[in-house]
Design a protein around this motif. Structure first.
Motif, PDB file in Angstrom:
ATOM      1  N   ALA A  95       0.727  -1.224  -0.107  1.00  0.00           N
ATOM      2  CA  ALA A  95      -0.155   0.030   0.249  1.00  0.00           C
ATOM      3  C   ALA A  95       1.026   1.270  -0.077  1.00  0.00           C
ATOM      4  O   ALA A  95       0.540   2.183  -0.660  1.00  0.00           O
ATOM      5  CB  ALA A  95      -0.930   0.025   1.153  1.00  0.00           C
TER       6      ALA A  95
ATOM      7  N   VAL B  29       1.986   1.772  -3.465  1.00  0.00           N
ATOM      8  CA  VAL B  29       0.922   2.706  -4.348  1.00  0.00           C
ATOM      9  C   VAL B  29       0.895   4.224  -4.056  1.00  0.00           C
ATOM     10  O   VAL B  29       0.763   5.016  -4.681  1.00  0.00           O
ATOM     11  CB  VAL B  29      -0.370   2.195  -4.197  1.00  0.00           C
ATOM     12  CG1 VAL B  29      -1.508   2.801  -4.676  1.00  0.00           C
ATOM     13  CG2 VAL B  29      -0.312   0.677  -4.325  1.00  0.00           C
TER      14      VAL B  29
ATOM     15  N   GLU C  85     -11.539   0.701  -2.316  1.00  0.00           N
ATOM     16  CA  GLU C  85     -11.629   0.045  -1.180  1.00  0.00           C
ATOM     17  C   GLU C  85     -13.031  -0.752  -0.843  1.00  0.00           C
ATOM     18  O   GLU C  85     -12.938  -1.954  -0.596  1.00  0.00           O
ATOM     19  CB  GLU C  85     -11.672   1.175   0.180  1.00  0.00           C
ATOM     20  CG  GLU C  85     -10.495   1.939   0.424  1.00  0.00           C
ATOM     21  CD  GLU C  85     -10.315   2.827   1.493  1.00  0.00           C
ATOM     22  OE1 GLU C  85     -11.341   2.883   2.533  1.00  0.00           O
ATOM     23  OE2 GLU C  85      -9.520   3.747   1.316  1.00  0.00           O
TER      24      GLU C  85
ATOM     25  N   ILE D 254     -12.252  -3.889  -2.930  1.00  0.00           N
ATOM     26  CA  ILE D 254     -11.411  -4.872  -2.117  1.00  0.00           C
ATOM     27  C   ILE D 254     -12.294  -5.706  -1.386  1.00  0.00           C
ATOM     28  O   ILE D 254     -12.174  -7.172  -1.118  1.00  0.00           O
ATOM     29  CB  ILE D 254     -10.291  -4.251  -1.483  1.00  0.00           C
ATOM     30  CG1 ILE D 254      -9.274  -3.656  -2.172  1.00  0.00           C
ATOM     31  CG2 ILE D 254      -9.566  -5.015  -0.148  1.00  0.00           C
ATOM     32  CD1 ILE D 254      -8.431  -2.594  -1.543  1.00  0.00           C
TER      33      ILE D 254
ATOM     34  N   ILE E 122      -6.551  -0.730   6.417  1.00  0.00           N
ATOM     35  CA  ILE E 122      -6.205   0.400   5.096  1.00  0.00           C
ATOM     36  C   ILE E 122      -5.830   1.450   5.822  1.00  0.00           C
ATOM     37  O   ILE E 122      -4.761   2.199   5.395  1.00  0.00           O
ATOM     38  CB  ILE E 122      -7.450   0.597   4.156  1.00  0.00           C
ATOM     39  CG1 ILE E 122      -7.600  -0.586   3.273  1.00  0.00           C
ATOM     40  CG2 ILE E 122      -7.187   1.831   3.350  1.00  0.00           C
ATOM     41  CD1 ILE E 122      -8.762  -0.489   2.433  1.00  0.00           C
TER      42      ILE E 122
ATOM     43  N   LEU F 118      -2.121   3.209   5.889  1.00  0.00           N
ATOM     44  CA  LEU F 118      -1.664   4.972   5.083  1.00  0.00           C
ATOM     45  C   LEU F 118      -0.919   5.655   6.269  1.00  0.00           C
ATOM     46  O   LEU F 118      -0.015   6.379   5.981  1.00  0.00           O
ATOM     47  CB  LEU F 118      -3.116   5.402   4.942  1.00  0.00           C
ATOM     48  CG  LEU F 118      -3.802   4.878   3.773  1.00  0.00           C
ATOM     49  CD1 LEU F 118      -5.339   5.585   3.511  1.00  0.00           C
ATOM     50  CD2 LEU F 118      -3.168   5.248   2.565  1.00  0.00           C
TER      51      LEU F 118
HETATM   52  C1  LIG Z   1      -3.208   1.377  -1.886  1.00  0.00           C
HETATM   53  C2  LIG Z   1      -3.905   2.351  -2.476  1.00  0.00           C
HETATM   54  O1  LIG Z   1      -4.384   3.730  -1.529  1.00  0.00           O
HETATM   55  C3  LIG Z   1      -5.428   3.678  -0.520  1.00  0.00           C
HETATM   56  C4  LIG Z   1      -5.264   2.600   0.359  1.00  0.00           C
HETATM   57  C5  LIG Z   1      -5.892   1.099  -0.005  1.00  0.00           C
HETATM   58  C6  LIG Z   1      -5.408  -0.146   0.282  1.00  0.00           C
HETATM   59  O2  LIG Z   1      -4.723  -0.189   1.395  1.00  0.00           O
HETATM   60  O3  LIG Z   1      -5.779  -0.898  -0.344  1.00  0.00           O
HETATM   61  C7  LIG Z   1      -6.875   1.247  -1.139  1.00  0.00           C
HETATM   62  C8  LIG Z   1      -7.319   2.303  -1.554  1.00  0.00           C
HETATM   63  C9  LIG Z   1      -6.874   3.671  -1.106  1.00  0.00           C
HETATM   64  O4  LIG Z   1      -7.756   4.354  -0.274  1.00  0.00           O
HETATM   65  C10 LIG Z   1      -4.818   2.279  -4.048  1.00  0.00           C
HETATM   66  O5  LIG Z   1      -5.195   3.583  -3.883  1.00  0.00           O
HETATM   67  O6  LIG Z   1      -4.722   1.266  -4.102  1.00  0.00           O
END
Ligand SMILES: C=C(O[C@@H]1C=C(C(=O)O)C=C[C@H]1O)C(=O)O
Length: 293
Positions: free
Chosen positions: A231, A234, A251, A254, A278, A282
């Protein structure tokens, strides 16, 4: 010492690498060392379960005094007198496969031990000579042999095959006397992951269930750490990363993709869990970006 009645694979390596079971080979000393003296020396620094490969039947009394099990090396696999003498010690026996031995020959070596009244016989795959510079582990053979007896696989030359060996049905892995601690730890982590994912036995006691939960949690921690790392990757690649670049649609997708695997929890609870996963991911990635390099 129980090599096969376990729901986690045993890890066998040299005393230095913190194994579940250590293995020492007297064959490597070419019969020049006194077995009792050598094993007394080993026992000064290592007190855990110990398997020893004799150079010959003459070493067996010292092995019975100092060790918990006997390894019959591949080169000795068809020495039926030795197999019989080893079996008669009553200690667990590990029969290594000679590089060119067939499944039948390997199993019949084990049968010689069983015929002496020793049921505690485990096979050990150490590989075949091929075009590769090191012995090549035969996973089909491991699968086939595993239908008859528990099988250990020596992955010293190819630790990357540890997970494949366990998937093929190995009950444990051998990492050699000089395995580095980092390699043992890496293999152990992967083995724990696989064990937790593939074992669906239902424990019948609280300690049994708690031990199983501990193994699942160990796997979960490894997966959570890996997920947080991905994450964070990304976040670095997105035009806007971190909480500011949060993507609620992704999200939701997922969670939807995960629901069928967690019917007991259901979409709502799983959603709450994944939101926490998640958000904490972050948080960790933002903290890391802020901390001085
Ligand atoms: C990793 C990301 O960033 C954020 C974190 C996510 C995650 O931990 O899976 C999913 C969506 C986003 O809110 C992404 O955009 O894929």
């Amino acid at each position: 010492m129980d090599l096969h009645d376990r729901d986690t694979p045993v890890m066998i390596a040299g005393p230095a690498a913190d194994p579940d079971v250590a293995v020492v080979s007297l064959r490597r000393l070419h019969g020049r060392a006194n077995a009792a003296a050598e094993l007394t020396r080993v026992r000064r620094s290592y007190h855990g379960p110990l398997l020893v490969e004799p150079f010959s039947a003459l070493d067996l009394p010292a092995i019975v005094t100092h060790a918990d099990g006997v390894v019959v090396g591949g080169a000795w696999m068809q020495d039926f007198q030795l197999l019989r003498a080893v079996a008669r010690t009553g200690r667990p026996v590990v029969v290594q496969r000679a590089p060119a031995a067939t499944l039948e020959e390997w199993l019949s070596a084990a049968e010689y031990c069983v015929a002496e009244g020793n049921q505690d016989v485990v096979l050990c795959e150490t590989g075949t000579r091929t075009h590769l510079p090191h012995a090549t582990i035969d996973l089909s053979l491991v699968r086939a042999a595993g239908r008859h007896r528990p099988v250990l696989v020596d992955v010293s030359a190819a630790p990357d095959l540890a997970v494949a060996a366990l998937s093929a049905g190995a009950c444990g892995l051998l990492l050699g006397e000089d395995a580095e601690s980092a390699v043992v730890a890496g293999v152990r982590a992967k083995a724990a992951l696989l064990g937790a994912l593939t074992c669906d036995d239902v424990p019948e006691t609280i300690p049994g269930a708690r031990a199983a939960i501990d193994r699942v949690d160990a796997a979960l921690a490894t997966l959570l750490e890996r997920r947080a790392e991905l994450a964070a990757t990304v976040q670095r690649l997105k035009p806007v990363g971190g909480f500011a670049g949060r993507d609620p649609r992704r999200e939701r997708e997922i969670v939807e993709a995960m629901v069928s695997r967690a019917p007991r929890l259901g979409a709502d609870r799983l959603g709450r869990i994944m939101t926490a996963v998640i958000e904490t991911g972050l948080e960790a990635s933002e903290e890391r970006d802020l901390s001085p390099a």
